[in-house]
Design a protein around this motif. Structure first.
Motif, mmCIF file in Angstrom:
data_model
loop_
_atom_site.group_PDB
_atom_site.id
_atom_site.type_symbol
_atom_site.label_atom_id
_atom_site.label_comp_id
_atom_site.label_asym_id
_atom_site.label_seq_id
_atom_site.Cartn_x
_atom_site.Cartn_y
_atom_site.Cartn_z
ATOM 1 N N ALA A 156 0.941 -1.032 0.281
ATOM 2 C CA ALA A 156 -0.001 -0.010 -0.011
ATOM 3 C C ALA A 156 0.888 1.258 0.131
ATOM 4 C CB ALA A 156 -0.989 -0.016 1.197
ATOM 5 N N VAL A 157 0.231 2.451 0.604
ATOM 6 C CA VAL A 157 1.135 3.728 0.737
ATOM 7 C C VAL A 157 1.219 3.968 2.191
ATOM 8 C CG1 VAL A 157 1.502 5.868 -0.402
ATOM 9 C CG2 VAL A 157 0.692 4.271 -1.730
ATOM 10 N N ASN A 158 0.248 4.897 2.314
ATOM 11 C CA ASN A 158 0.194 5.282 3.649
ATOM 12 C C ASN A 158 -1.101 4.677 4.409
ATOM 13 O OD1 ASN A 158 1.982 7.323 3.545
ATOM 14 N ND2 ASN A 158 0.673 8.785 2.662
ATOM 15 N N SER A 159 -1.353 3.513 4.091
ATOM 16 C CA SER A 159 -2.207 2.628 4.754
ATOM 17 C C SER A 159 -1.591 1.328 5.320
ATOM 18 C CB SER A 159 -3.660 2.313 4.131
ATOM 19 O OG SER A 159 -3.391 1.499 2.889
ATOM 20 N N GLY A 160 -2.218 0.553 6.102
ATOM 21 C CA GLY A 160 -1.718 -0.631 6.555
ATOM 22 C C GLY A 160 -1.176 -0.570 7.983
ATOM 23 N N PRO A 161 -0.998 -1.730 8.565
ATOM 24 C CA PRO A 161 -0.751 -1.876 10.214
ATOM 25 C C PRO A 161 0.577 -1.040 10.431
ATOM 26 C CG PRO A 161 -1.408 -3.882 9.644
ATOM 27 C CD PRO A 161 -1.445 -2.977 8.124
ATOM 28 N N LEU A 162 0.953 -0.160 11.237
ATOM 29 C CA LEU A 162 2.316 0.466 11.767
ATOM 30 C C LEU A 162 2.986 -0.897 12.119
ATOM 31 C CD1 LEU A 162 1.177 3.543 13.597
ATOM 32 C CD2 LEU A 162 2.703 3.333 11.401
ATOM 33 N N ASP A 167 0.219 -7.388 8.491
ATOM 34 C CA ASP A 167 -0.610 -7.652 7.374
ATOM 35 C C ASP A 167 0.425 -7.571 6.121
ATOM 36 O OD1 ASP A 167 -2.390 -8.304 5.228
ATOM 37 O OD2 ASP A 167 -3.734 -6.473 6.105
ATOM 38 N N PRO A 168 0.944 -8.698 5.631
ATOM 39 C CA PRO A 168 1.655 -8.786 4.263
ATOM 40 C C PRO A 168 0.971 -8.518 3.140
ATOM 41 C CG PRO A 168 1.085 -11.089 5.133
ATOM 42 C CD PRO A 168 0.464 -10.346 5.992
ATOM 43 N N PHE A 169 -0.512 -8.244 3.207
ATOM 44 C CA PHE A 169 -0.971 -8.044 1.942
ATOM 45 C C PHE A 169 -1.597 -6.411 2.172
ATOM 46 C CE2 PHE A 169 -0.980 -12.667 1.371
ATOM 47 C CZ PHE A 169 -0.822 -12.492 0.065
ATOM 48 N N GLU A 170 -0.928 -5.733 2.869
ATOM 49 C CA GLU A 170 -1.199 -4.435 2.993
ATOM 50 C C GLU A 170 0.092 -3.850 3.725
ATOM 51 O OE1 GLU A 170 -4.541 -0.618 4.088
ATOM 52 O OE2 GLU A 170 -4.992 -2.684 4.302
ATOM 53 N N ILE A 171 1.156 -3.767 3.311
ATOM 54 C CA ILE A 171 2.268 -3.289 3.843
ATOM 55 C C ILE A 171 2.430 -1.967 3.616
ATOM 56 C CG2 ILE A 171 4.867 -3.440 3.707
ATOM 57 C CD1 ILE A 171 4.629 -6.421 2.567
ATOM 58 N N ARG A 172 2.609 -1.293 4.735
ATOM 59 C CA ARG A 172 2.775 0.163 4.775
ATOM 60 C C ARG A 172 3.842 0.745 4.188
ATOM 61 N NH1 ARG A 172 -0.250 3.784 8.100
ATOM 62 N NH2 ARG A 172 0.813 5.738 8.478
ATOM 63 N N ARG A 173 3.885 1.507 3.244
ATOM 64 C CA ARG A 173 5.183 2.216 2.657
ATOM 65 C C ARG A 173 5.183 3.995 3.261
ATOM 66 N NH1 ARG A 173 5.530 1.092 -3.462
ATOM 67 N NH2 ARG A 173 3.393 1.335 -3.330
ATOM 68 N N VAL A 174 6.583 4.166 3.284
ATOM 69 C CA VAL A 174 6.524 5.751 3.527
ATOM 70 C C VAL A 174 6.916 6.353 1.901
ATOM 71 C CG1 VAL A 174 8.266 7.612 4.462
ATOM 72 C CG2 VAL A 174 7.691 5.161 5.555
ATOM 73 N N LEU A 175 5.992 7.316 1.867
ATOM 74 C CA LEU A 175 5.883 8.029 0.416
ATOM 75 C C LEU A 175 7.101 8.920 0.383
ATOM 76 C CD1 LEU A 175 4.507 8.580 -2.201
ATOM 77 C CD2 LEU A 175 3.099 10.158 -0.956
ATOM 78 N N VAL A 176 7.844 8.954 -0.610
ATOM 79 C CA VAL A 176 8.855 9.883 -0.824
ATOM 80 C C VAL A 176 8.353 10.238 -2.268
ATOM 81 C CG1 VAL A 176 11.350 10.236 -1.054
ATOM 82 C CG2 VAL A 176 10.646 8.364 0.531
ATOM 83 N N GLY A 177 8.206 11.590 -2.176
ATOM 84 C CA GLY A 177 7.599 12.371 -3.419
ATOM 85 C C GLY A 177 9.019 12.991 -4.231
ATOM 86 N N ASN A 178 8.767 13.479 -5.539
ATOM 87 C CA ASN A 178 9.686 14.235 -6.233
ATOM 88 C C ASN A 178 10.275 15.384 -5.468
ATOM 89 O OD1 ASN A 178 9.478 12.319 -8.244
ATOM 90 N ND2 ASN A 178 8.043 13.577 -9.516
ATOM 91 N N GLY A 190 11.627 9.173 10.722
ATOM 92 C CA GLY A 190 11.583 9.353 12.436
ATOM 93 C C GLY A 190 10.172 9.201 13.060
ATOM 94 N N LEU A 191 9.200 9.911 12.339
ATOM 95 C CA LEU A 191 7.746 10.021 12.993
ATOM 96 C C LEU A 191 7.352 8.387 12.679
ATOM 97 C CD1 LEU A 191 6.479 13.218 11.370
ATOM 98 C CD2 LEU A 191 6.938 12.799 13.793
ATOM 99 N N GLU A 192 7.702 7.955 11.374
ATOM 100 C CA GLU A 192 7.262 6.395 11.453
ATOM 101 C C GLU A 192 7.666 5.479 12.438
ATOM 102 O OE1 GLU A 192 5.322 4.656 8.974
ATOM 103 O OE2 GLU A 192 4.441 6.338 8.011
ATOM 104 N N GLN A 193 9.016 5.683 12.940
ATOM 105 C CA GLN A 193 9.764 4.955 13.811
ATOM 106 C C GLN A 193 9.129 5.058 15.196
ATOM 107 O OE1 GLN A 193 11.839 2.416 13.242
ATOM 108 N NE2 GLN A 193 11.702 2.571 11.041
ATOM 109 N N VAL A 194 8.952 6.316 15.256
ATOM 110 C CA VAL A 194 8.281 6.793 16.814
ATOM 111 C C VAL A 194 6.951 5.869 16.916
ATOM 112 C CG1 VAL A 194 7.056 8.501 18.249
ATOM 113 C CG2 VAL A 194 9.564 8.948 17.080
ATOM 114 N N ALA A 195 6.005 6.007 15.685
ATOM 115 C CA ALA A 195 4.823 5.624 15.677
ATOM 116 C C ALA A 195 4.831 3.886 15.855
ATOM 117 C CB ALA A 195 3.969 5.602 14.517
ATOM 118 N N ARG A 196 5.955 3.346 15.316
ATOM 119 C CA ARG A 196 6.097 1.864 15.185
ATOM 120 C C ARG A 196 6.544 1.551 16.706
ATOM 121 N NH1 ARG A 196 6.074 -0.188 10.051
ATOM 122 N NH2 ARG A 196 6.513 1.357 8.273
#
Length: 216
Positions: A156-162, A167-178, A190-196
């Motif tokens: 996925a992108v910004n959805s899925g368990p932290l 859930d291997p069929f909704e793996i959360r990714r960190v979006l890195v835009g252009n 850093g925010l993702e790691q704190v949440a995890r």
């Protein structure tokens, strides 16, 4: 690279065999600059990546952005995919037509999943076991169809368990835009790691409580 991170194969990550300092690098859509810009950098650092590409090889520009002609970009061809795959870059599916699966009839969803996988496997002569949901759109029923189509994981992108791989069929990714800067990336990670870590702490407390109840 400077912090000692590695990029293990997706199969190692799913099986829990990835080193502690590891990361999955993924690129969606299959733009030509994945080959001309990202690929040399990946090779220079000894990094792997996963390319989630469209399997309509007749149209080699981003036709799904037709209403934004200034965003027209060339896409990878089969020879480029083969060269990257031979160097350790994994190829995953992003569907046939880049349509959001959550709005399609079941038969069309199955076609997007199965036809794209077969075409890509024929193109690179290797198994295609991962799928990235176009636009990040996913529902429980779509995940079931992805699994039924023979994929081992869905991204996925910004959805899925932290909690990673919960859930291997909704793996959360960190979006890195252009326009993402190095500072933005550090802050976002850093925010993702704190949440995890928060999710992990709650999970550990629940396990401890359950063990205490069983012991009592």
């Amino acid at each position: 690279k400077a912090l000692g991170y590695s990029t293990p194969p997706v199969a190692d990550v799913l099986a829990g065999r990835a080193p502690r300092r590891s990361v999955l690098l993924t690129f969606d859509d299959g733009y030509l600059d994945n080959f001309t810009v990202a690929f040399p950098l990946l090779l220079a650092h000894g990094f792997r990546a996963v390319l989630f590409v469209l399997s309509d090889f007749r149209r080699r520009r981003n036709w799904w952005d037709a209403l934004r002609p200034t965003r027209s970009e060339r896409l990878l061809d089969v020879d480029q995919l083969r060269e990257m795959q031979a160097c350790g870059i994994e190829i995953g599916s992003h569907g046939v037509t880049h349509r959001g699966l959550t709005t399609l009839p079941d038969a069309e969803i199955d076609r997007e999943l199965r036809v794209s996988r077969q075409r890509l496997e024929d193109a690179v002569d290797a198994p295609v076991t991962t799928f990235a949901y176009p636009y990040g759109l996913v529902t429980p029923s779509v995940k079931e169809r992805v699994q039924a189509a023979g994929y081992h994981a869905g991204f996925a992108v910004n959805s899925g368990p932290l909690a990673q791989l919960h859930d291997p069929f909704e793996i959360r990714r960190v979006l890195v835009g252009n326009r993402s800067s190095p500072l933005y990336l550090v802050a976002k990670l850093g925010l993702e790691q704190v949440a995890r870590r928060g999710v992990g702490a709650v999970r550990d407390r629940r396990r401890a409580h359950a063990a205490h109840v069983r012991a009592a």
